[in-house]
Design an enzyme around this catalytic site. Sequence first.
Site, PDB file in Angstrom:
ATOM      1  N   LYS A   1      26.595  16.084  11.720  1.00  0.00           N
ATOM      2  CA  LYS A   1      26.617  16.192  10.241  1.00  0.00           C
ATOM      3  C   LYS A   1      26.350  14.813   9.624  1.00  0.00           C
ATOM      4  O   LYS A   1      25.518  14.680   8.723  1.00  0.00           O
ATOM      5  CB  LYS A   1      27.979  16.695   9.794  1.00  0.00           C
ATOM      6  CG  LYS A   1      28.297  16.481   8.324  1.00  0.00           C
ATOM      7  CD  LYS A   1      29.642  16.983   7.896  1.00  0.00           C
ATOM      8  CE  LYS A   1      30.766  16.030   8.161  1.00  0.00           C
ATOM      9  NZ  LYS A   1      30.958  14.977   7.134  1.00  0.00           N
ATOM     10  N   ASN A   2      27.060  13.783  10.129  1.00  0.00           N
ATOM     11  CA  ASN A   2      26.975  12.472   9.486  1.00  0.00           C
ATOM     12  C   ASN A   2      25.666  11.749   9.767  1.00  0.00           C
ATOM     13  O   ASN A   2      25.319  10.805   9.053  1.00  0.00           O
ATOM     14  CB  ASN A   2      28.185  11.616   9.855  1.00  0.00           C
ATOM     15  CG  ASN A   2      29.455  12.183   9.232  1.00  0.00           C
ATOM     16  OD1 ASN A   2      29.382  13.048   8.357  1.00  0.00           O
ATOM     17  ND2 ASN A   2      30.592  11.733   9.698  1.00  0.00           N
TER      18      ASN A   2
ATOM     19  N   ARG B   1      30.605  13.469  -1.123  1.00  0.00           N
ATOM     20  CA  ARG B   1      30.439  12.041  -1.391  1.00  0.00           C
ATOM     21  C   ARG B   1      29.132  11.475  -0.848  1.00  0.00           C
ATOM     22  O   ARG B   1      28.577  10.541  -1.398  1.00  0.00           O
ATOM     23  CB  ARG B   1      31.583  11.238  -0.750  1.00  0.00           C
ATOM     24  CG  ARG B   1      32.914  11.509  -1.279  1.00  0.00           C
ATOM     25  CD  ARG B   1      33.868  10.560  -0.688  1.00  0.00           C
ATOM     26  NE  ARG B   1      33.699   9.232  -1.256  1.00  0.00           N
ATOM     27  CZ  ARG B   1      32.885   8.293  -0.826  1.00  0.00           C
ATOM     28  NH1 ARG B   1      32.104   8.531   0.176  1.00  0.00           N
ATOM     29  NH2 ARG B   1      32.816   7.113  -1.405  1.00  0.00           N
TER      30      ARG B   1
ATOM     31  N   CYS C   1      38.385  11.796  -2.848  1.00  0.00           N
ATOM     32  CA  CYS C   1      38.516  13.068  -2.140  1.00  0.00           C
ATOM     33  C   CYS C   1      39.918  13.062  -1.531  1.00  0.00           C
ATOM     34  O   CYS C   1      40.697  12.145  -1.729  1.00  0.00           O
ATOM     35  CB  CYS C   1      37.446  13.212  -1.069  1.00  0.00           C
ATOM     36  SG  CYS C   1      37.754  12.138   0.322  1.00  0.00           S
TER      37      CYS C   1
ATOM     38  N   ARG D   1      37.908   6.226  -2.109  1.00  0.00           N
ATOM     39  CA  ARG D   1      36.534   6.126  -1.598  1.00  0.00           C
ATOM     40  C   ARG D   1      35.557   5.572  -2.649  1.00  0.00           C
ATOM     41  O   ARG D   1      34.615   6.226  -3.077  1.00  0.00           O
ATOM     42  CB  ARG D   1      36.093   7.480  -1.055  1.00  0.00           C
ATOM     43  CG  ARG D   1      37.095   7.945   0.008  1.00  0.00           C
ATOM     44  CD  ARG D   1      36.694   9.106   0.800  1.00  0.00           C
ATOM     45  NE  ARG D   1      35.563   8.794   1.663  1.00  0.00           N
ATOM     46  CZ  ARG D   1      34.973   9.753   2.403  1.00  0.00           C
ATOM     47  NH1 ARG D   1      35.404  10.978   2.311  1.00  0.00           N
ATOM     48  NH2 ARG D   1      33.946   9.456   3.173  1.00  0.00           N
TER      49      ARG D   1
ATOM     50  N   ASP E   1      37.568   9.733  12.364  1.00  0.00           N
ATOM     51  CA  ASP E   1      37.285  11.167  12.270  1.00  0.00           C
ATOM     52  C   ASP E   1      37.866  11.969  13.435  1.00  0.00           C
ATOM     53  O   ASP E   1      37.781  13.196  13.427  1.00  0.00           O
ATOM     54  CB  ASP E   1      35.776  11.412  12.194  1.00  0.00           C
ATOM     55  CG  ASP E   1      35.196  10.885  10.902  1.00  0.00           C
ATOM     56  OD1 ASP E   1      33.963  10.753  10.810  1.00  0.00           O
ATOM     57  OD2 ASP E   1      35.991  10.570   9.991  1.00  0.00           O
TER      58      ASP E   1
ATOM     59  N   ARG F   1      32.597  22.695   6.352  1.00  0.00           N
ATOM     60  CA  ARG F   1      31.792  21.544   5.947  1.00  0.00           C
ATOM     61  C   ARG F   1      31.249  20.810   7.160  1.00  0.00           C
ATOM     62  O   ARG F   1      30.212  20.156   7.088  1.00  0.00           O
ATOM     63  CB  ARG F   1      32.644  20.560   5.138  1.00  0.00           C
ATOM     64  CG  ARG F   1      33.154  21.110   3.845  1.00  0.00           C
ATOM     65  CD  ARG F   1      33.800  20.029   3.013  1.00  0.00           C
ATOM     66  NE  ARG F   1      32.884  18.897   2.850  1.00  0.00           N
ATOM     67  CZ  ARG F   1      33.151  17.850   2.075  1.00  0.00           C
ATOM     68  NH1 ARG F   1      34.290  17.772   1.438  1.00  0.00           N
ATOM     69  NH2 ARG F   1      32.285  16.858   1.950  1.00  0.00           N
TER      70      ARG F   1
END
Length: 420
Positions: free
Chosen positions: A22-23, A94, A118, A123, A308, A400
Amino acid sequence: MDKICINGGKELQGQVTVSGAKNACLALMPLTILASEPIKMTNVPRLSDINTMKQLLISLGSIIREDLFKGSLHLHTPKISSHDAAYDIVRKMRASILVLGPLLAREGRARVSLPGGCAIGARPVDLHLFGLEKLGATLDLKDGYIRARASSRLRGNTIEFPFISVGATENLIMAATLAKGTTVLKNSAKEPEIIDLCNCINSMGGKIEGMGSSEIVIEGVDNLKGTQHEVLGDRIEMGTFMLAPAMAGGQVIVKGCPPTYLTAFTRKLSETGISVETGENEITVTRKNDTLKPINVVTEPFPGFPTDLQAQMMALTCLAKGKSTLEEKIFENRFMHAPELIRMGARIEVQGGIASVTGVDSMKGAPVMATDLRASVSLILAGLASKGETVVSRVYHLDRGYENIERKLATCGAQIERVV
Ligand code: EPZ
Protein backbone atom coordinates in the site's frame (compact mmCIF):
# COMPACT_ATOMS: atom_id res chain seq x y z
CA MET A 1 -20.90 -1.91 8.85
CA ASP A 2 -18.89 -5.10 8.22
CA LYS A 3 -17.56 -7.09 11.12
CA ILE A 4 -15.01 -9.90 11.18
CA CYS A 5 -15.70 -12.92 13.39
CA ILE A 6 -12.95 -15.27 14.50
CA ASN A 7 -13.24 -18.53 16.38
CA GLY A 8 -9.74 -18.79 17.77
CA GLY A 9 -7.56 -21.51 19.24
CA LYS A 10 -7.00 -23.36 15.95
CA GLU A 11 -3.44 -24.09 14.78
CA LEU A 12 -2.59 -22.76 11.29
CA GLN A 13 -0.99 -24.61 8.41
CA GLY A 14 -0.39 -23.36 4.88
CA GLN A 15 1.06 -20.47 2.89
CA VAL A 16 0.09 -16.89 2.11
CA THR A 17 1.33 -14.51 -0.59
CA VAL A 18 1.25 -10.83 0.35
CA SER A 19 -0.20 -8.19 -1.99
CA GLY A 20 1.62 -5.17 -3.41
CA ALA A 21 2.67 -2.64 -0.77
CA LYS A 22 0.00 0.00 0.00
CA ASN A 23 2.68 2.49 1.06
CA ALA A 24 4.67 1.96 -2.14
CA CYS A 25 1.58 2.28 -4.32
CA LEU A 26 0.39 5.52 -2.67
CA ALA A 27 3.73 7.15 -3.52
CA LEU A 28 3.92 5.65 -7.05
CA MET A 29 0.44 6.67 -8.25
CA PRO A 30 1.10 10.48 -8.10
CA LEU A 31 3.93 9.92 -10.62
CA THR A 32 1.24 10.06 -13.30
CA ILE A 33 1.11 13.82 -12.60
CA LEU A 34 4.82 14.15 -13.38
CA ALA A 35 4.59 12.45 -16.79
CA SER A 36 2.27 13.19 -19.73
CA GLU A 37 2.73 9.61 -20.99
CA PRO A 38 0.91 6.56 -19.53
CA ILE A 39 2.17 4.48 -16.60
CA LYS A 40 1.13 0.86 -16.13
CA MET A 41 1.37 -0.47 -12.57
CA THR A 42 1.06 -4.16 -11.73
CA ASN A 43 0.76 -6.02 -8.39
CA VAL A 44 -1.55 -3.20 -7.20
CA PRO A 45 -3.41 -4.14 -4.00
CA ARG A 46 -7.20 -3.80 -3.94
CA LEU A 47 -7.56 -1.44 -0.96
CA SER A 48 -9.77 1.50 -0.07
CA ASP A 49 -6.73 3.79 0.25
CA ILE A 50 -5.80 3.00 -3.36
CA ASN A 51 -9.36 3.87 -4.42
CA THR A 52 -9.11 7.18 -2.55
CA MET A 53 -5.86 8.04 -4.36
CA LYS A 54 -7.51 7.08 -7.68
CA GLN A 55 -10.45 9.40 -6.87
CA LEU A 56 -8.05 12.23 -6.07
CA LEU A 57 -5.96 11.81 -9.24
CA ILE A 58 -9.08 11.62 -11.42
CA SER A 59 -10.27 14.91 -9.85
CA LEU A 60 -6.99 16.46 -11.06
CA GLY A 61 -7.41 15.18 -14.62
CA SER A 62 -5.91 11.68 -14.62
CA ILE A 63 -7.49 8.97 -16.75
CA ILE A 64 -7.28 5.70 -14.82
CA ARG A 65 -8.25 2.25 -16.06
CA GLU A 66 -7.97 -0.77 -13.81
CA ASP A 67 -7.96 -4.48 -14.42
CA LEU A 68 -9.17 -5.57 -11.00
CA PHE A 69 -8.70 -9.24 -11.78
CA LYS A 70 -5.02 -8.81 -12.67
CA GLY A 71 -4.40 -6.12 -10.04
CA SER A 72 -3.12 -3.65 -12.59
CA LEU A 73 -3.70 0.08 -13.04
CA HIS A 74 -3.22 2.13 -16.21
CA LEU A 75 -2.73 5.82 -15.33
CA HIS A 76 -2.53 8.59 -17.93
CA THR A 77 -2.56 12.35 -17.27
CA PRO A 78 -2.14 14.09 -20.64
CA LYS A 79 -3.07 17.35 -18.96
CA ILE A 80 -3.97 18.66 -15.52
CA SER A 81 -7.59 19.88 -15.41
CA SER A 82 -7.63 21.01 -11.78
CA HIS A 83 -4.99 22.07 -9.27
CA ASP A 84 -7.22 21.58 -6.26
CA ALA A 85 -6.93 18.55 -3.98
CA ALA A 86 -10.21 18.91 -2.12
CA TYR A 87 -10.66 18.48 1.65
CA ASP A 88 -13.36 15.81 1.35
CA ILE A 89 -10.88 13.48 -0.40
CA VAL A 90 -7.69 14.51 1.43
CA ARG A 91 -9.28 14.12 4.88
CA LYS A 92 -9.88 10.43 4.12
CA MET A 93 -6.22 9.74 3.54
CA ARG A 94 -3.12 11.70 4.54
CA ALA A 95 -1.04 10.33 1.68
CA SER A 96 -3.04 12.71 -0.56
CA ILE A 97 -0.40 15.30 0.35
CA LEU A 98 1.87 13.41 -2.09
CA VAL A 99 0.21 15.17 -5.05
CA LEU A 100 1.59 18.53 -3.86
CA GLY A 101 5.18 18.07 -5.03
CA PRO A 102 4.24 16.62 -8.46
CA LEU A 103 1.64 19.36 -9.13
CA LEU A 104 4.16 22.09 -8.28
CA ALA A 105 6.83 20.45 -10.44
CA ARG A 106 4.60 20.03 -13.49
CA GLU A 107 2.27 23.04 -13.21
CA GLY A 108 3.95 25.53 -10.89
CA ARG A 109 0.84 25.73 -8.73
CA ALA A 110 -1.33 23.67 -6.41
CA ARG A 111 -4.01 24.08 -3.77
CA VAL A 112 -4.03 21.07 -1.46
CA SER A 113 -6.11 20.69 1.67
CA LEU A 114 -4.12 20.25 4.85
CA PRO A 115 -4.58 16.54 5.62
CA GLY A 116 -5.44 17.10 9.26
CA GLY A 117 -4.58 14.61 11.93
CA CYS A 118 -5.69 11.03 12.27
CA ALA A 119 -6.20 8.52 15.06
CA ILE A 120 -2.47 7.93 15.61
CA GLY A 121 -1.34 11.54 15.77
CA ALA A 122 -1.40 15.17 14.64
CA ARG A 123 0.76 14.27 11.64
CA PRO A 124 1.78 17.76 10.47
CA VAL A 125 3.28 18.35 7.02
CA ASP A 126 5.71 21.13 7.94
CA LEU A 127 8.69 19.18 6.56
CA HIS A 128 7.03 18.83 3.17
CA LEU A 129 6.47 22.60 3.04
CA PHE A 130 9.97 23.37 4.36
CA GLY A 131 11.52 21.32 1.55
CA LEU A 132 9.31 22.71 -1.24
CA GLU A 133 10.18 26.29 -0.19
CA LYS A 134 13.85 25.34 -0.51
CA LEU A 135 13.13 24.40 -4.14
CA GLY A 136 11.73 27.89 -4.77
CA ALA A 137 8.01 27.41 -4.08
CA THR A 138 5.97 30.09 -2.30
CA LEU A 139 3.48 28.59 0.13
CA ASP A 140 0.75 30.04 2.30
CA LEU A 141 -2.04 28.49 4.38
CA LYS A 142 -5.60 29.78 3.95
CA ASP A 143 -8.97 28.26 4.91
CA GLY A 144 -7.34 24.94 5.75
CA TYR A 145 -5.61 24.72 2.39
CA ILE A 146 -1.99 24.91 1.33
CA ARG A 147 -1.69 27.31 -1.60
CA ALA A 148 1.57 26.72 -3.43
CA ARG A 149 3.09 28.59 -6.36
CA ALA A 150 6.38 28.56 -8.21
CA SER A 151 6.86 31.67 -10.39
CA SER A 152 9.23 29.68 -12.59
CA ARG A 153 10.52 26.10 -12.74
CA LEU A 154 11.53 24.68 -9.34
CA ARG A 155 15.26 24.97 -8.71
CA GLY A 156 17.47 22.23 -7.27
CA ASN A 157 18.90 22.80 -3.79
CA THR A 158 20.38 21.02 -0.78
CA ILE A 159 17.74 20.14 1.84
CA GLU A 160 18.65 18.73 5.25
CA PHE A 161 15.62 17.29 7.07
CA PRO A 162 15.72 18.03 10.85
CA PHE A 163 14.22 14.56 11.41
CA ILE A 164 13.30 11.62 9.21
CA SER A 165 9.98 11.71 7.35
CA VAL A 166 8.92 9.10 4.77
CA GLY A 167 6.29 11.31 3.15
CA ALA A 168 8.41 14.44 3.04
CA THR A 169 11.26 12.46 1.44
CA GLU A 170 8.85 11.11 -1.20
CA ASN A 171 7.25 14.50 -1.93
CA LEU A 172 10.63 16.19 -2.35
CA ILE A 173 12.01 13.39 -4.55
CA MET A 174 9.06 13.84 -6.92
CA ALA A 175 9.25 17.66 -6.89
CA ALA A 176 13.04 17.66 -7.48
CA THR A 177 12.77 15.21 -10.40
CA LEU A 178 11.61 18.00 -12.76
CA ALA A 179 13.46 20.86 -11.04
CA LYS A 180 16.27 22.74 -12.79
CA GLY A 181 19.60 21.55 -11.44
CA THR A 182 20.55 19.07 -8.75
CA THR A 183 18.88 18.47 -5.39
CA VAL A 184 20.55 16.75 -2.44
CA LEU A 185 18.23 15.42 0.28
CA LYS A 186 20.06 14.84 3.58
CA ASN A 187 18.70 12.81 6.53
CA SER A 188 16.28 11.17 4.06
CA ALA A 189 14.11 8.19 4.93
CA LYS A 190 15.50 4.83 3.73
CA GLU A 191 12.30 2.78 3.51
CA PRO A 192 12.12 0.12 0.73
CA GLU A 193 9.03 1.93 -0.63
CA ILE A 194 11.26 4.94 -1.32
CA ILE A 195 13.73 2.74 -3.23
CA ASP A 196 10.77 1.40 -5.25
CA LEU A 197 9.62 4.97 -6.02
CA CYS A 198 13.10 6.05 -7.15
CA ASN A 199 13.56 2.94 -9.30
CA CYS A 200 10.26 3.70 -11.02
CA ILE A 201 11.22 7.35 -11.62
CA ASN A 202 14.58 6.27 -13.08
CA SER A 203 12.74 3.88 -15.42
CA MET A 204 10.83 6.97 -16.65
CA GLY A 205 14.07 8.84 -17.44
CA GLY A 206 14.70 10.34 -14.00
CA LYS A 207 18.21 10.58 -12.58
CA ILE A 208 18.25 9.60 -8.89
CA GLU A 209 21.07 8.08 -6.87
CA GLY A 210 21.52 7.16 -3.21
CA MET A 211 17.99 5.83 -2.59
CA GLY A 212 18.01 3.59 0.49
CA SER A 213 20.71 5.76 2.07
CA SER A 214 20.30 8.93 4.12
CA GLU A 215 21.55 11.10 1.24
CA ILE A 216 19.60 11.06 -2.03
CA VAL A 217 20.82 13.00 -5.07
CA ILE A 218 18.26 13.97 -7.73
CA GLU A 219 19.43 15.51 -11.00
CA GLY A 220 16.50 17.42 -12.50
CA VAL A 221 15.32 16.42 -16.00
CA ASP A 222 13.03 18.27 -18.44
CA ASN A 223 10.38 15.58 -18.63
CA LEU A 224 9.59 11.95 -17.89
CA LYS A 225 8.36 9.25 -20.25
CA GLY A 226 5.85 6.50 -19.46
CA THR A 227 6.79 3.16 -17.94
CA GLN A 228 5.52 -0.17 -16.60
CA HIS A 229 6.26 -0.91 -12.97
CA GLU A 230 5.53 -3.81 -10.61
CA VAL A 231 4.70 -2.62 -7.09
CA LEU A 232 7.00 -4.00 -4.36
CA GLY A 233 5.52 -6.67 -2.04
CA ASP A 234 4.11 -5.44 1.25
CA ARG A 235 6.65 -5.97 4.07
CA ILE A 236 4.15 -4.86 6.74
CA GLU A 237 1.58 -7.38 5.53
CA MET A 238 4.35 -10.01 5.53
CA GLY A 239 5.26 -9.25 9.15
CA THR A 240 1.58 -9.31 10.07
CA PHE A 241 1.06 -12.78 8.59
CA MET A 242 4.26 -14.07 10.22
CA LEU A 243 2.63 -13.32 13.56
CA ALA A 244 -0.45 -15.45 12.80
CA PRO A 245 1.27 -18.84 13.42
CA ALA A 246 3.36 -17.23 16.17
CA MET A 247 0.11 -16.44 17.98
CA ALA A 248 -2.08 -19.43 17.08
CA GLY A 249 0.57 -22.13 16.67
CA GLY A 250 1.37 -24.22 13.58
CA GLN A 251 3.42 -23.32 10.52
CA VAL A 252 2.83 -20.72 7.78
CA ILE A 253 5.04 -19.83 4.81
CA VAL A 254 4.66 -16.14 3.92
CA LYS A 255 5.70 -15.19 0.38
CA GLY A 256 5.96 -12.10 -1.78
CA CYS A 257 8.50 -9.73 -0.22
CA PRO A 258 12.31 -9.95 0.18
CA PRO A 259 13.09 -11.01 3.79
CA THR A 260 15.88 -8.41 3.83
CA TYR A 261 13.16 -5.74 4.14
CA LEU A 262 12.11 -7.17 7.51
CA THR A 263 15.36 -7.98 9.34
CA ALA A 264 14.70 -5.86 12.47
CA PHE A 265 11.23 -7.39 12.85
CA THR A 266 12.42 -10.94 12.10
CA ARG A 267 15.23 -10.60 14.65
CA LYS A 268 12.76 -9.50 17.35
CA LEU A 269 10.34 -12.32 16.50
CA SER A 270 13.18 -14.86 16.79
CA GLU A 271 14.01 -13.44 20.25
CA THR A 272 10.63 -14.71 21.49
CA GLY A 273 11.77 -18.25 20.69
CA ILE A 274 9.61 -18.64 17.57
CA SER A 275 11.29 -20.53 14.69
CA VAL A 276 11.82 -18.17 11.72
CA GLU A 277 13.47 -19.48 8.52
CA THR A 278 14.13 -17.05 5.67
CA GLY A 279 14.22 -18.17 2.03
CA GLU A 280 14.73 -16.25 -1.25
CA ASN A 281 11.38 -14.46 -1.30
CA GLU A 282 9.59 -16.15 1.61
CA ILE A 283 9.76 -16.62 5.36
CA THR A 284 8.56 -19.75 7.23
CA VAL A 285 7.30 -19.27 10.79
CA THR A 286 6.71 -22.28 13.04
CA ARG A 287 5.45 -22.45 16.59
CA LYS A 288 5.03 -25.65 18.52
CA ASN A 289 3.66 -25.47 22.05
CA ASP A 290 6.80 -23.70 23.25
CA THR A 291 6.78 -20.85 25.72
CA LEU A 292 7.17 -17.37 24.29
CA LYS A 293 9.97 -15.25 25.75
CA PRO A 294 9.29 -11.54 26.56
CA ILE A 295 11.00 -8.87 24.39
CA ASN A 296 11.68 -5.14 24.37
CA VAL A 297 10.73 -3.27 21.20
CA VAL A 298 11.57 0.32 20.15
CA THR A 299 10.07 1.61 16.90
CA GLU A 300 12.46 3.48 14.61
CA PRO A 301 12.73 4.62 11.00
CA PHE A 302 13.90 1.92 8.55
CA PRO A 303 15.97 -0.22 8.96
CA GLY A 304 14.81 -0.18 12.61
CA PHE A 305 11.73 -1.94 13.95
CA PRO A 306 8.75 -0.60 11.92
CA THR A 307 6.09 1.38 13.76
CA ASP A 308 3.54 -0.24 11.43
CA LEU A 309 4.22 -3.61 13.11
CA GLN A 310 4.17 -2.35 16.72
CA ALA A 311 0.48 -3.09 17.37
CA GLN A 312 0.78 -6.55 15.88
CA MET A 313 3.89 -7.40 17.94
CA MET A 314 2.14 -6.15 21.08
CA ALA A 315 -0.54 -8.80 20.54
CA LEU A 316 2.18 -11.49 20.61
CA THR A 317 3.82 -10.12 23.77
CA CYS A 318 0.45 -10.48 25.57
CA LEU A 319 1.10 -14.26 25.53
CA ALA A 320 4.82 -14.20 26.44
CA LYS A 321 6.00 -15.54 29.78
CA GLY A 322 7.11 -12.37 31.55
CA LYS A 323 7.17 -8.62 31.03
CA SER A 324 7.74 -7.01 27.62
CA THR A 325 7.99 -3.32 26.72
CA LEU A 326 7.11 -1.56 23.47
CA GLU A 327 8.33 2.01 23.00
CA GLU A 328 6.58 3.94 20.21
CA LYS A 329 8.96 6.67 19.03
CA ILE A 330 7.41 7.60 15.67
CA PHE A 331 3.81 8.55 16.49
CA GLU A 332 2.39 10.15 19.63
CA ASN A 333 -0.77 8.09 20.00
CA ARG A 334 -0.32 4.61 18.62
CA PHE A 335 -1.44 2.41 21.52
CA MET A 336 -5.20 2.46 20.92
CA HIS A 337 -5.18 -1.29 20.42
CA ALA A 338 -4.15 -1.70 24.10
CA PRO A 339 -7.59 -1.12 25.71
CA GLU A 340 -9.15 -3.52 23.20
CA LEU A 341 -6.51 -6.21 23.89
CA ILE A 342 -7.18 -5.70 27.62
CA ARG A 343 -10.83 -6.55 26.96
CA MET A 344 -9.54 -9.92 25.73
CA GLY A 345 -7.66 -10.52 28.98
CA ALA A 346 -4.30 -8.91 28.21
CA ARG A 347 -2.37 -7.08 30.96
CA ILE A 348 -0.99 -3.81 29.51
CA GLU A 349 0.03 -0.53 31.12
CA VAL A 350 0.71 2.54 28.99
CA GLN A 351 2.89 5.37 30.32
CA GLY A 352 3.49 8.06 27.70
CA GLY A 353 5.25 6.42 24.77
CA ILE A 354 5.96 3.11 26.48
CA ALA A 355 3.59 0.15 26.85
CA SER A 356 4.49 -2.53 29.43
CA VAL A 357 2.90 -5.91 28.80
CA THR A 358 2.77 -8.67 31.41
CA GLY A 359 2.10 -11.94 29.60
CA VAL A 360 -0.92 -14.09 30.46
CA ASP A 361 -1.45 -17.81 29.84
CA SER A 362 -4.36 -17.24 27.50
CA MET A 363 -6.77 -14.59 26.20
CA LYS A 364 -10.51 -14.88 25.64
CA GLY A 365 -12.53 -13.97 22.59
CA ALA A 366 -14.62 -10.79 22.98
CA PRO A 367 -16.40 -8.11 20.93
CA VAL A 368 -13.73 -5.45 20.15
CA MET A 369 -13.52 -2.28 18.04
CA ALA A 370 -10.93 -1.32 15.46
CA THR A 371 -9.60 2.23 15.86
CA ASP A 372 -6.94 2.48 13.13
CA LEU A 373 -5.45 0.29 10.42
CA ARG A 374 -2.74 -1.55 12.32
CA ALA A 375 -4.65 -1.68 15.62
CA SER A 376 -7.47 -3.52 13.83
CA VAL A 377 -5.19 -6.26 12.57
CA SER A 378 -3.61 -6.73 16.02
CA LEU A 379 -7.12 -7.57 17.29
CA ILE A 380 -7.53 -10.17 14.54
CA LEU A 381 -4.21 -11.76 15.52
CA ALA A 382 -5.29 -11.82 19.18
CA GLY A 383 -8.59 -13.43 18.12
CA LEU A 384 -6.71 -16.23 16.33
CA ALA A 385 -4.99 -17.12 19.62
CA SER A 386 -8.04 -16.70 21.88
CA LYS A 387 -10.54 -19.41 22.74
CA GLY A 388 -14.09 -18.47 21.89
CA GLU A 389 -15.44 -15.89 19.47
CA THR A 390 -13.88 -12.49 18.76
CA VAL A 391 -15.96 -10.00 16.78
CA VAL A 392 -13.99 -7.03 15.39
CA SER A 393 -16.20 -4.09 14.40
CA ARG A 394 -15.38 -1.01 12.26
CA VAL A 395 -13.30 -3.18 9.92
CA TYR A 396 -13.32 -0.37 7.34
CA HIS A 397 -10.06 0.57 9.07
CA LEU A 398 -8.72 -2.85 8.11
CA ASP A 399 -9.82 -2.55 4.49
CA ARG A 400 -7.56 0.47 4.07
CA GLY A 401 -4.45 -1.68 4.21
CA TYR A 402 -5.22 -5.42 4.00
CA GLU A 403 -6.63 -7.10 0.89
CA ASN A 404 -8.89 -10.09 1.63
CA ILE A 405 -7.22 -10.77 4.97
CA GLU A 406 -9.96 -13.11 6.14
CA ARG A 407 -9.64 -15.23 2.99
CA LYS A 408 -5.86 -15.38 3.25
CA LEU A 409 -6.05 -16.53 6.90
CA ALA A 410 -8.89 -18.97 6.20
CA THR A 411 -6.69 -20.73 3.60
CA CYS A 412 -4.31 -21.48 6.48
CA GLY A 413 -7.08 -23.04 8.58
CA ALA A 414 -8.24 -20.05 10.58
CA GLN A 415 -11.93 -20.04 11.43
CA ILE A 416 -12.61 -16.48 10.32
CA GLU A 417 -15.33 -14.82 8.29
CA ARG A 418 -16.60 -11.38 7.34
CA VAL A 419 -20.16 -10.64 8.40
CA VAL A 420 -21.79 -7.90 6.38
C1 EPZ B 1 4.39 6.87 6.27
O1 EPZ B 1 3.61 7.90 6.87
C2 EPZ B 1 3.46 5.67 6.18
N1 EPZ B 1 2.32 5.99 5.32
C3 EPZ B 1 2.97 5.27 7.57
O2 EPZ B 1 2.17 4.10 7.43
C4 EPZ B 1 4.19 4.95 8.42
O3 EPZ B 1 3.78 4.62 9.73
C5 EPZ B 1 5.14 6.16 8.46
O4 EPZ B 1 5.51 6.54 7.12
C6 EPZ B 1 6.41 5.89 9.25
O5 EPZ B 1 7.09 4.80 8.69
C7 EPZ B 1 2.48 5.96 3.98
O6 EPZ B 1 3.56 5.69 3.46
C8 EPZ B 1 1.27 6.29 3.16
P1 EPZ B 1 6.43 10.25 8.43
P2 EPZ B 1 4.17 9.43 6.89
O7 EPZ B 1 6.35 11.50 7.63
O8 EPZ B 1 4.95 9.69 5.68
C9 EPZ B 1 6.12 13.49 11.89
C10 EPZ B 1 0.32 2.71 7.79
O9 EPZ B 1 -0.16 2.18 8.82
N2 EPZ B 1 6.10 14.47 10.79
O10 EPZ B 1 7.64 9.39 8.31
O11 EPZ B 1 3.04 10.31 7.23
C11 EPZ B 1 4.89 12.61 11.89
O12 EPZ B 1 3.83 13.23 12.59
C12 EPZ B 1 0.79 4.15 7.84
O13 EPZ B 1 0.46 2.12 6.69
C13 EPZ B 1 6.14 15.83 11.09
O14 EPZ B 1 6.18 16.22 12.26
O15 EPZ B 1 5.15 9.34 8.16
C14 EPZ B 1 5.39 11.37 12.59
O16 EPZ B 1 5.34 11.58 13.98
C15 EPZ B 1 0.58 4.79 9.19
N3 EPZ B 1 6.14 16.73 10.06
C16 EPZ B 1 6.85 11.28 12.13
O17 EPZ B 1 7.20 12.60 11.68
C17 EPZ B 1 6.11 16.33 8.75
O18 EPZ B 1 6.13 17.19 7.85
C18 EPZ B 1 7.09 10.31 10.97
O19 EPZ B 1 6.17 10.64 9.96
C19 EPZ B 1 6.07 14.95 8.47
C20 EPZ B 1 6.07 14.04 9.49
